[in-house]
Design a protein around this motif. Structure first.
Motif, short mmCIF file in Angstrom:
data_model
loop_
_atom_site.label_atom_id
_atom_site.label_comp_id
_atom_site.label_asym_id
_atom_site.label_seq_id
_atom_site.Cartn_x
_atom_site.Cartn_y
_atom_site.Cartn_z
N CYS A 22 0.83 -1.21 0.00
CA CYS A 22 0.00 0.00 0.00
C CYS A 22 0.86 1.25 0.00
O CYS A 22 0.56 2.23 -0.70
N HIS A 23 1.94 1.24 0.76
CA HIS A 23 2.84 2.40 0.76
C HIS A 23 3.52 2.56 -0.59
O HIS A 23 3.72 3.69 -1.06
N LEU A 24 3.85 1.45 -1.24
CA LEU A 24 4.41 1.54 -2.59
C LEU A 24 3.42 2.19 -3.55
O LEU A 24 3.78 3.05 -4.36
N ARG A 25 2.16 1.78 -3.46
CA ARG A 25 1.13 2.35 -4.34
C ARG A 25 0.96 3.84 -4.09
O ARG A 25 0.72 4.61 -5.03
N ARG A 26 1.12 4.25 -2.84
CA ARG A 26 0.93 5.65 -2.48
C ARG A 26 2.14 6.52 -2.81
O ARG A 26 1.99 7.63 -3.32
N ALA A 27 3.34 6.02 -2.53
CA ALA A 27 4.55 6.84 -2.64
C ALA A 27 5.34 6.58 -3.92
O ALA A 27 6.12 7.43 -4.34
N CYS A 28 5.18 5.41 -4.52
CA CYS A 28 5.94 5.04 -5.73
C CYS A 28 4.98 4.49 -6.78
O CYS A 28 5.08 3.30 -7.16
N PRO A 29 4.02 5.27 -7.24
CA PRO A 29 2.94 4.75 -8.08
C PRO A 29 3.40 4.16 -9.41
O PRO A 29 2.68 3.34 -10.00
N GLY A 30 4.56 4.54 -9.91
CA GLY A 30 5.00 4.04 -11.21
C GLY A 30 5.81 2.76 -11.14
O GLY A 30 6.22 2.22 -12.17
N ARG A 31 6.04 2.26 -9.93
CA ARG A 31 6.93 1.11 -9.75
C ARG A 31 6.13 -0.20 -9.85
O ARG A 31 5.13 -0.38 -9.19
N SER A 32 6.61 -1.13 -10.68
CA SER A 32 5.95 -2.43 -10.80
C SER A 32 6.35 -3.32 -9.63
O SER A 32 7.49 -3.30 -9.18
N PHE A 33 5.39 -4.10 -9.14
CA PHE A 33 5.69 -4.97 -8.01
C PHE A 33 4.75 -6.17 -8.00
O PHE A 33 3.70 -6.18 -8.65
N ALA A 34 5.15 -7.16 -7.24
CA ALA A 34 4.29 -8.33 -7.00
C ALA A 34 4.53 -8.80 -5.57
O ALA A 34 5.61 -8.60 -5.00
N GLU A 401 7.62 3.38 4.72
CA GLU A 401 7.85 4.75 4.26
C GLU A 401 9.33 4.98 3.96
O GLU A 401 9.69 5.62 2.96
N TYR A 402 10.19 4.46 4.84
CA TYR A 402 11.63 4.63 4.63
C TYR A 402 12.08 3.96 3.34
O TYR A 402 12.85 4.54 2.55
N LEU A 403 11.62 2.74 3.09
CA LEU A 403 12.03 2.04 1.88
C LEU A 403 11.55 2.76 0.63
O LEU A 403 12.25 2.80 -0.38
N CYS A 404 10.37 3.34 0.70
CA CYS A 404 9.87 4.12 -0.44
C CYS A 404 10.72 5.37 -0.65
O CYS A 404 11.06 5.72 -1.79
N ARG A 405 11.08 6.04 0.43
CA ARG A 405 11.99 7.20 0.34
C ARG A 405 13.31 6.81 -0.30
O ARG A 405 13.85 7.51 -1.16
N LYS A 468 11.65 9.63 13.97
CA LYS A 468 12.66 10.67 13.66
C LYS A 468 13.69 10.13 12.66
O LYS A 468 14.03 10.80 11.68
N VAL A 469 14.16 8.91 12.91
CA VAL A 469 15.22 8.33 12.09
C VAL A 469 14.72 7.95 10.70
O VAL A 469 15.33 8.28 9.68
N LEU A 470 13.58 7.24 10.64
CA LEU A 470 13.12 6.68 9.38
C LEU A 470 12.32 7.65 8.52
O LEU A 470 12.34 7.58 7.30
N ARG A 471 11.62 8.56 9.17
CA ARG A 471 10.75 9.47 8.41
C ARG A 471 11.43 10.81 8.11
O ARG A 471 11.12 11.44 7.10
N PHE A 472 12.37 11.24 8.96
CA PHE A 472 12.90 12.58 8.82
C PHE A 472 14.40 12.67 8.54
O PHE A 472 14.83 13.59 7.85
N GLU A 473 15.20 11.78 9.09
CA GLU A 473 16.64 11.92 8.91
C GLU A 473 17.04 11.66 7.46
O GLU A 473 16.37 10.91 6.75
N PRO A 474 18.15 12.26 6.99
CA PRO A 474 18.57 12.08 5.60
C PRO A 474 18.84 10.62 5.28
O PRO A 474 19.35 9.87 6.12
#
Length: 508
Positions: A22-34, A401-405, A468-474
């Motif tokens: 679901c996060h992939l669909r939301r944050a990376c809509p052009g990416r193919s997955f299974a 979310e981190y993996l999508c980032r 803080k680490v996964l959502r905000f840090e570089p």
């Protein structure tokens, strides 16, 4: 043998796999997955376990995904409701059509030359072998063996004339009405089973080797029901979620910092529930709170059936099974028609998939985990692994979310390969499950990856810190190599002091 190329392959269609998709669909809509799922349905744990009374051990307002509110006032939901929630989430976010059911992943092999993963998969419906390739691999298999649970070899078990059942493989047609039942165990499964079985059984005995810390929790949240009447659904969900996260964190932190005070508090709560009708020695562990998991008792139902006499609790060790039941070390004999071995899980990483990098097997116990998401030295691979001290799904959301980032940054920079490298000899001896002292963790110490002693290799089981680490840090923090080059620390986006806290409690 057939080829199926994808950008991303997810192993597992349980809570973690569906959340990641679901996060992939939301944050990376052009990416193919299974999603490759061995079973015939969505749900993972909630599709596998069918024992009477199965329910969540975490409140549903934090167990639900951050992007799809759990509605209603139920705090602890039954297994069927949770499975339906995950199934509906997959359907609403267009994920269901991406699932390949009855696909058992046998091997996952990374090739640096091809810069991709090749998965050898067995189609369990046809028996055929398939090959899937992907740029990125994400394991969402949980941490236990679906084929078998843990059950000790009890002396004399073959002599027992009744039936022995493990909750992980509960027979659909099992009738326990009017039977004498002994449930071996003191964890969440036993605590759930005993009051449920007592509704029909002649008598249920909970046989434990040692006590567990218990906490009664109402199944209906009246405050949330009131909020839902006056506030929009999402606002009520966020407020309830923020409150419950705060309470859970407070209980855990207090248990670690002031164990004696928390022990007194927890035992006082149980003492009040029992009203002097059951011996407190059965509820007084010899370890500190949260050295092992705290078990939730829905509406205090376990205490009620014990006080009513429909169930009893015994703390002792098993000497052997007999023809008619169990003989204990004390010499007491428990007569039984049915024995339920709620003795725990058999831990297994990545669903037993054999993983290799350029022909070299990946031995998980020799690896450490970066930010509890990436495996050191393993390219283009993530692992969704939830919390053990609060709701599993809280970590699923922020790890996804981190993996999508990460993948989006790689696309923007034109990178093809990312790998976490430990150049500081950070490996420690603690497993990724942290300081929990449970038997199932000790038994699997030789199978679990380790955490580091410091930095992003250290697993702190702290949701607010992980936000803080996964959502905000570089992303570019000096520990990741992109295409073989270690990048310098990136600037990232400034989160300020309050942003991570506000984000953790109220969502993105």
């Amino acid at each position: 043998m057939s080829q199926h190329p994808f950008d991303v392959l997810i192993i597992g269609a349980g809570v973690s796999g569906i959340g990641m998709a679901c996060h992939l669909r939301r944050a990376c809509p052009g990416r193919s997955f299974a999603i490759l799922e061995r079973r015939q349905a969505i749900g993972g744990t909630w599709d596998l376990f069918r024992y009477p009374g199965i329910r969540s051990d975490s409140d549903m307002f934090t167990f639900g995904y951050n992007f799809r509110p759990w509605t209603g006032g139920k705090v602890l939901a039954d297994g069927a409701a949770i499975k339906q929630y995950v199934t509906d989430t997959a359907r609403e976010h267009g994920v269901t059509r991406h699932i390949r059911f009855q696909r058992a992943v046998q091997r996952a092999e990374w090739s640096s030359a091809d810069k991709c993963w090749t998965l050898t998969v067995r189609d369990e419906a046809s028996g055929n072998t398939e090959t899937y390739t992907a740029r990125f691999l994400i394991g969402c298999t949980g941490y236990y063996n679906y084929d078998r649970g843990y059950k000790p070899d009890f002396p004399g078990e073959a002599d027992f004339r009744g039936q022995v059942v493990h909750p992980q493989h509960w027979p659909e047609d099992l009738d326990y009405s009017g039977k004498r039942v002994v449930v071996i165990g003191s964890g969440a499964t036993a605590v759930t089973l005993v009051p449920t079985l007592a509704e029909k059984a002649a008598h249920v005995t909970m046989l434990q080797r040692s006590p567990t810390y218990l906490m009664p929790l109402p199944s209906i949240d009246k405050v949330t029901l009131a909020l839902q009447k006056v506030l929009p659904e999402k606002v009520a969900y966020r407020l309830t979620r923020a409150r419950n996260i705060s309470i859970a964190r407070l209980l855990y932190e207090r248990s670690r910092r002031s164990p004696k005070a928390m022990r007194r508090l927890l035992l006082a709560i149980i003492r009040r529930q029992l009203g002097g009708q059951v011996d407190m020695r059965h509820f007084s562990p010899d370890y500190n709170p949260w050295d092992q998991r705290l078990c939730v008792v829905k509406d205090g139902d376990l205490f009620q059936v014990l006080k009513s006499g429909r169930a009893s609790i015994v703390t002792d060790r098993i000497e052997r099974f007999t023809e008619t039941g169990i003989r204990l070390a004390s010499g007491t004999e428990l007569e039984a028609d049915l024995i339920v071995s709620a003795t725990g899980l058999d831990l297994q990483m990545l669903g037993g998939v054999a993983v290799s990098v350029d022909g070299e097997p990946v031995v998980m116990k020799d690896k450490i985990i970066y930010k509890n998401v990436l495996v050191e030295g393993v390219p283009n691979a993530g692992m969704i692994f939830g919390y053990t001290n609060i709701s599993w799904t809280l970590k699923v959301d922020i790890a996804a979310e981190y993996l999508c980032r990460l993948m989006n940054l790689m696309d923007r920079r034109g990178h093809q390969v990312v790998v976490a490298r430990d150049t500081e000899n950070s490996r420690g001896e603690e497993t990724i499950l942290g300081s929990l002292d449970a038997g199932y963790i000790k038994r699997a110490a030789d199978r679990l990856p380790r955490q580091g002693t410091h930095g992003p290799w250290k697993s702190n089981q702290n949701y607010l810190e992980d936000v803080k680490v996964l959502r905000f840090e570089p992303i570019e923090d000096g520990y990741l190599e992109f295409d073989g080059v270690r990048t310098r620390v990136g600037q990232g986006r400034a989160a300020g002091v309050l942003a991570p806290l506000r984000s953790a409690l109220f969502g993105t």
